[in-house]
Motif scaffolding. Structure first.
Motif, short mmCIF file in Angstrom:
data_model
loop_
_atom_site.label_atom_id
_atom_site.label_comp_id
_atom_site.label_asym_id
_atom_site.label_seq_id
_atom_site.Cartn_x
_atom_site.Cartn_y
_atom_site.Cartn_z
N THR A 10 0.88 -1.27 -0.01
CA THR A 10 0.29 0.08 -0.02
C THR A 10 0.77 1.01 -0.12
OG1 THR A 10 -1.57 -1.38 1.17
CG2 THR A 10 -1.93 1.25 1.34
N VAL A 11 0.66 2.06 -1.06
CA VAL A 11 1.26 3.43 -1.06
C VAL A 11 0.16 4.49 -0.50
CG1 VAL A 11 2.54 5.09 -2.31
CG2 VAL A 11 3.01 2.52 -2.52
N GLY A 16 -4.67 10.82 -2.60
CA GLY A 16 -4.41 9.74 -3.50
C GLY A 16 -4.21 9.96 -4.88
N ARG A 17 -4.05 10.82 -5.49
CA ARG A 17 -3.92 11.22 -7.03
C ARG A 17 -2.74 11.44 -7.60
NH1 ARG A 17 -8.01 13.08 -4.49
NH2 ARG A 17 -9.96 12.50 -4.88
N VAL A 23 4.11 6.49 -7.49
CA VAL A 23 4.94 5.53 -6.54
C VAL A 23 4.56 4.27 -6.83
CG1 VAL A 23 5.63 4.99 -4.31
CG2 VAL A 23 5.92 7.32 -5.14
N ALA A 24 3.02 3.85 -6.89
CA ALA A 24 2.65 2.66 -7.21
C ALA A 24 2.84 2.19 -8.47
CB ALA A 24 1.07 2.72 -6.76
N GLU A 25 2.81 2.97 -9.50
CA GLU A 25 3.14 2.59 -10.69
C GLU A 25 4.53 2.07 -11.07
OE1 GLU A 25 1.18 1.82 -13.48
OE2 GLU A 25 -0.54 2.45 -12.27
N GLY A 26 5.42 3.11 -10.44
CA GLY A 26 6.94 2.67 -10.53
C GLY A 26 7.31 1.68 -9.68
N ARG A 46 -7.30 3.34 -5.68
CA ARG A 46 -8.57 3.34 -5.08
C ARG A 46 -9.35 4.70 -5.06
NH1 ARG A 46 -8.53 -0.05 0.15
NH2 ARG A 46 -9.47 1.94 0.78
N HIS A 47 -8.63 5.67 -4.96
CA HIS A 47 -9.31 7.18 -4.77
C HIS A 47 -8.93 7.91 -6.05
CE1 HIS A 47 -8.67 5.74 -0.45
NE2 HIS A 47 -10.08 5.62 -0.62
#
Length: 57
Positions: A10-11, A16-17, A23-26, A46-47
């Protein structure tokens, strides 16, 4: 490598945009490359479709 197991990372950032999405994609890309592309990696945002929050200050 997690054979037959779910690994969840979880990041988060406020809203959340922005940072959390990048970071999550990387991280997802790095993990997929480290596993030699043999295992699926999925990023769920999620957001990202929610309304933009006002700046706090």
């Amino acid at each position: 490598m997690p054979v037959g197991r779910l690994v969840r990372l979880t990041v988060a950032c406020q809203g959340g945009r922005h940072r959390s999405v990048a970071v999550a994609e990387g991280v997802g890309r790095c993990v997929w490359e480290a596993w030699g592309g043999e295992y699926g990696v999925e990023a769920e945002h999620r957001h990202v479709d929610r309304h933009v929050l006002p700046a706090s200050g």
